[in-house]
Design an enzyme around this catalytic site. Structure first.
Site, PDB file in Angstrom:
ATOM      1  N   LYS A  11       4.672  35.396  10.882  1.00  0.00           N
ATOM      2  CA  LYS A  11       3.669  34.481  10.324  1.00  0.00           C
ATOM      3  C   LYS A  11       2.882  35.138   9.188  1.00  0.00           C
ATOM      4  O   LYS A  11       2.951  36.355   8.997  1.00  0.00           O
ATOM      5  CB  LYS A  11       2.753  34.000  11.457  1.00  0.00           C
ATOM      6  CG  LYS A  11       3.515  33.171  12.513  1.00  0.00           C
ATOM      7  CD  LYS A  11       2.563  32.550  13.528  1.00  0.00           C
ATOM      8  CE  LYS A  11       3.331  31.701  14.532  1.00  0.00           C
ATOM      9  NZ  LYS A  11       2.413  31.019  15.484  1.00  0.00           N
ATOM     10  N   TYR A  51       5.983  22.108  12.761  1.00  0.00           N
ATOM     11  CA  TYR A  51       5.161  22.028  13.982  1.00  0.00           C
ATOM     12  C   TYR A  51       4.835  20.577  14.362  1.00  0.00           C
ATOM     13  O   TYR A  51       3.808  20.326  14.996  1.00  0.00           O
ATOM     14  CB  TYR A  51       3.879  22.840  13.797  1.00  0.00           C
ATOM     15  CG  TYR A  51       4.054  24.333  14.033  1.00  0.00           C
ATOM     16  CD1 TYR A  51       4.380  24.832  15.295  1.00  0.00           C
ATOM     17  CD2 TYR A  51       3.889  25.253  13.004  1.00  0.00           C
ATOM     18  CE1 TYR A  51       4.543  26.186  15.522  1.00  0.00           C
ATOM     19  CE2 TYR A  51       4.057  26.629  13.219  1.00  0.00           C
ATOM     20  CZ  TYR A  51       4.372  27.073  14.494  1.00  0.00           C
ATOM     21  OH  TYR A  51       4.528  28.430  14.724  1.00  0.00           O
ATOM     22  N   PHE A  59      -5.657  21.444  17.029  1.00  0.00           N
ATOM     23  CA  PHE A  59      -5.506  22.595  16.137  1.00  0.00           C
ATOM     24  C   PHE A  59      -4.434  22.388  15.061  1.00  0.00           C
ATOM     25  O   PHE A  59      -4.172  23.287  14.273  1.00  0.00           O
ATOM     26  CB  PHE A  59      -5.189  23.858  16.950  1.00  0.00           C
ATOM     27  CG  PHE A  59      -3.950  23.753  17.811  1.00  0.00           C
ATOM     28  CD1 PHE A  59      -2.685  23.937  17.274  1.00  0.00           C
ATOM     29  CD2 PHE A  59      -4.057  23.459  19.168  1.00  0.00           C
ATOM     30  CE1 PHE A  59      -1.550  23.838  18.065  1.00  0.00           C
ATOM     31  CE2 PHE A  59      -2.916  23.355  19.973  1.00  0.00           C
ATOM     32  CZ  PHE A  59      -1.660  23.548  19.409  1.00  0.00           C
ATOM     33  N   ARG A  87      10.704  35.572  24.015  1.00  0.00           N
ATOM     34  CA  ARG A  87       9.351  35.115  24.384  1.00  0.00           C
ATOM     35  C   ARG A  87       8.610  36.228  25.136  1.00  0.00           C
ATOM     36  O   ARG A  87       7.407  36.404  24.973  1.00  0.00           O
ATOM     37  CB  ARG A  87       9.425  33.854  25.258  1.00  0.00           C
ATOM     38  CG  ARG A  87      10.022  32.637  24.554  1.00  0.00           C
ATOM     39  CD  ARG A  87       9.073  31.921  23.636  1.00  0.00           C
ATOM     40  NE  ARG A  87       7.975  31.283  24.318  1.00  0.00           N
ATOM     41  CZ  ARG A  87       7.118  30.447  23.724  1.00  0.00           C
ATOM     42  NH1 ARG A  87       7.238  30.178  22.423  1.00  0.00           N
ATOM     43  NH2 ARG A  87       6.143  29.902  24.380  1.00  0.00           N
ATOM     44  N   THR A  93       0.706  33.298  23.715  1.00  0.00           N
ATOM     45  CA  THR A  93       0.203  32.662  22.487  1.00  0.00           C
ATOM     46  C   THR A  93      -1.165  33.225  22.098  1.00  0.00           C
ATOM     47  O   THR A  93      -1.420  33.500  20.927  1.00  0.00           O
ATOM     48  CB  THR A  93       0.080  31.132  22.712  1.00  0.00           C
ATOM     49  OG1 THR A  93       1.293  30.646  23.268  1.00  0.00           O
ATOM     50  CG2 THR A  93      -0.230  30.411  21.419  1.00  0.00           C
ATOM     51  N   ARG A 104       2.610  40.388  19.923  1.00  0.00           N
ATOM     52  CA  ARG A 104       1.301  39.755  19.685  1.00  0.00           C
ATOM     53  C   ARG A 104       0.150  40.675  20.109  1.00  0.00           C
ATOM     54  O   ARG A 104      -0.895  40.709  19.453  1.00  0.00           O
ATOM     55  CB  ARG A 104       1.234  38.395  20.388  1.00  0.00           C
ATOM     56  CG  ARG A 104       1.993  37.319  19.598  1.00  0.00           C
ATOM     57  CD  ARG A 104       2.092  36.031  20.347  1.00  0.00           C
ATOM     58  NE  ARG A 104       2.588  34.940  19.503  1.00  0.00           N
ATOM     59  CZ  ARG A 104       3.110  33.821  19.983  1.00  0.00           C
ATOM     60  NH1 ARG A 104       3.185  33.627  21.285  1.00  0.00           N
ATOM     61  NH2 ARG A 104       3.536  32.881  19.165  1.00  0.00           N
ATOM     62  N   ASN A 114      -1.349  34.488  15.010  1.00  0.00           N
ATOM     63  CA  ASN A 114      -0.815  35.279  16.124  1.00  0.00           C
ATOM     64  C   ASN A 114       0.527  35.952  15.799  1.00  0.00           C
ATOM     65  O   ASN A 114       1.364  36.142  16.668  1.00  0.00           O
ATOM     66  CB  ASN A 114      -0.778  34.455  17.417  1.00  0.00           C
ATOM     67  CG  ASN A 114       0.129  33.246  17.319  1.00  0.00           C
ATOM     68  OD1 ASN A 114       0.730  32.999  16.293  1.00  0.00           O
ATOM     69  ND2 ASN A 114       0.233  32.500  18.400  1.00  0.00           N
ATOM     70  N   HIS A 117       6.292  33.742  15.669  1.00  0.00           N
ATOM     71  CA  HIS A 117       6.746  32.566  16.412  1.00  0.00           C
ATOM     72  C   HIS A 117       8.012  32.913  17.176  1.00  0.00           C
ATOM     73  O   HIS A 117       8.796  33.737  16.712  1.00  0.00           O
ATOM     74  CB  HIS A 117       7.051  31.425  15.431  1.00  0.00           C
ATOM     75  CG  HIS A 117       7.890  30.321  16.013  1.00  0.00           C
ATOM     76  ND1 HIS A 117       7.371  29.356  16.820  1.00  0.00           N
ATOM     77  CD2 HIS A 117       9.215  30.067  15.926  1.00  0.00           C
ATOM     78  CE1 HIS A 117       8.350  28.534  17.199  1.00  0.00           C
ATOM     79  NE2 HIS A 117       9.484  28.954  16.659  1.00  0.00           N
ATOM     80  N   GLU A 128      15.224  24.790  14.820  1.00  0.00           N
ATOM     81  CA  GLU A 128      14.341  25.572  13.947  1.00  0.00           C
ATOM     82  C   GLU A 128      15.142  26.484  13.017  1.00  0.00           C
ATOM     83  O   GLU A 128      14.787  26.652  11.845  1.00  0.00           O
ATOM     84  CB  GLU A 128      13.365  26.375  14.809  1.00  0.00           C
ATOM     85  CG  GLU A 128      12.374  25.468  15.533  1.00  0.00           C
ATOM     86  CD  GLU A 128      11.573  26.153  16.632  1.00  0.00           C
ATOM     87  OE1 GLU A 128      10.759  25.473  17.265  1.00  0.00           O
ATOM     88  OE2 GLU A 128      11.759  27.375  16.848  1.00  0.00           O
TER      89      GLU A 128
HETATM   90  P1  ATP Z   1       4.908  29.494  18.597  1.00  0.00           P
HETATM   91  O1  ATP Z   1       5.459  28.097  18.750  1.00  0.00           O
HETATM   92  O2  ATP Z   1       4.237  29.734  17.263  1.00  0.00           O
HETATM   93  O3  ATP Z   1       5.903  30.541  18.967  1.00  0.00           O
HETATM   94  P2  ATP Z   1       3.758  29.313  21.186  1.00  0.00           P
HETATM   95  O4  ATP Z   1       5.046  28.664  21.581  1.00  0.00           O
HETATM   96  O5  ATP Z   1       3.329  30.544  21.930  1.00  0.00           O
HETATM   97  O6  ATP Z   1       3.749  29.685  19.661  1.00  0.00           O
HETATM   98  P3  ATP Z   1       2.628  26.684  20.960  1.00  0.00           P
HETATM   99  O7  ATP Z   1       1.950  26.024  22.087  1.00  0.00           O
HETATM  100  O8  ATP Z   1       4.005  26.241  20.583  1.00  0.00           O
HETATM  101  O9  ATP Z   1       2.592  28.259  21.241  1.00  0.00           O
HETATM  102  O10 ATP Z   1       1.675  26.561  19.693  1.00  0.00           O
HETATM  103  C1  ATP Z   1       2.179  26.761  18.376  1.00  0.00           C
HETATM  104  C2  ATP Z   1       1.181  27.551  17.584  1.00  0.00           C
HETATM  105  O11 ATP Z   1       0.002  26.775  17.437  1.00  0.00           O
HETATM  106  C3  ATP Z   1       0.708  28.838  18.262  1.00  0.00           C
HETATM  107  O12 ATP Z   1       1.524  29.946  18.002  1.00  0.00           O
HETATM  108  C4  ATP Z   1      -0.654  29.038  17.641  1.00  0.00           C
HETATM  109  O13 ATP Z   1      -0.547  29.634  16.355  1.00  0.00           O
HETATM  110  C5  ATP Z   1      -1.148  27.618  17.485  1.00  0.00           C
HETATM  111  N1  ATP Z   1      -1.966  27.228  18.625  1.00  0.00           N
HETATM  112  C6  ATP Z   1      -1.543  26.862  19.852  1.00  0.00           C
HETATM  113  N2  ATP Z   1      -2.563  26.545  20.652  1.00  0.00           N
HETATM  114  C7  ATP Z   1      -3.669  26.715  19.918  1.00  0.00           C
HETATM  115  C8  ATP Z   1      -5.062  26.568  20.163  1.00  0.00           C
HETATM  116  N3  ATP Z   1      -5.520  26.158  21.355  1.00  0.00           N
HETATM  117  N4  ATP Z   1      -5.915  26.836  19.155  1.00  0.00           N
HETATM  118  C9  ATP Z   1      -5.471  27.236  17.949  1.00  0.00           C
HETATM  119  N5  ATP Z   1      -4.160  27.397  17.633  1.00  0.00           N
HETATM  120  C10 ATP Z   1      -3.285  27.153  18.603  1.00  0.00           C
HETATM  121 MG    MG Z   2       5.902  27.051  20.522  1.00  0.00          MG
END
Ligand code: ATP
Ligand code: MG
Length: 139
Positions: A11, A51, A59, A87, A93, A104, A114, A117, A128
């Site tokens: 990211k 996304y 968010f 993962r 996350t 992370r 963070n 991804h 993706e």
């Molecule tokens: P990613 O999809 O980026 O690998 P993830 O699967 O761990 O992350 P997701 O729930 O898919 O988490 O959320 C996608 C992205 O959205 C997160 O990586 C984070 O950057 C952002 N995000 C998720 N939850 C929040 C939140 N509560 N507040 C702010 N940003 C968030």
């Molecule tokens: Mg995700």
């Protein structure tokens, strides 16, 4: 795409802070093989498309703004049990909840910034990966 593949994206925070090499080193040392990789920049609209599943989340706007704020490095990876193992390697996350030694924990700054991804299923890994790479690049 075969089920032993996953998709990741370094990211904007990780790339801007010069952690690209360090993160790729961790990924390779964990046994993942790089299938396709490049450095690119998302427009806010493309970040929104990537996304899209989070479109209704509070968010979402911040996430799209952030994900288009600087260059990213999308990568297709290969390893047995790739999605689940990756993962585990990246951690939770929320970086404050990420296990010691995870990417992370080492590099993420916040819930939004963070660092990395990781796809959450074989199906999404294929979708993706194809978002960024043509079929002829996924050899
Ligand atoms: P990613 O999809 O980026 O690998 P993830 O699967 O761990 O992350 P997701 O729930 O898919 O988490 O959320 C996608 C992205 O959205 C997160 O990586 C984070 O950057 C952002 N995000 C998720 N939850 C929040 C939140 N509560 N507040 C702010 N940003 C968030
Ligand atoms: Mg995700």
């Amino acid at each position: 795409m075969a089920t032993n593949r996953t998709f990741t994206m370094l990211k904007p925070d990780a790339v801007a802070d010069g952690h690209t090499g360090a993160i790729i080193k961790i990924i390779e040392e964990a046994g993942f093989k790089i299938i396709a990789m490049k450095k690119t920049l998302l427009t806010p609209a493309l970040a929104g498309k990537f996304y899209e599943v989070h479109a209704e989340r509070p968010f979402y706007a911040d996430l799209c703004q952030y994900m288009s704020s600087g260059p990213i490095v999308p990568i297709i990876l290969e390893k047995d049990n790739a999605v689940a193992d990756f993962r585990k390697l990246i951690g939770a996350t929320d970086p404050s909840k990420a296990d010691e030694g995870t990417i992370r924990k080492l590099f993420a700054k916040s819930m939004t910034a963070n660092a990395i991804h990781g796809s959450d299923s074989d199906e999404n890994a294929a979708i993706e990966g194809s978002f960024f790479f043509a079929a002829t690049e996924q050899f």
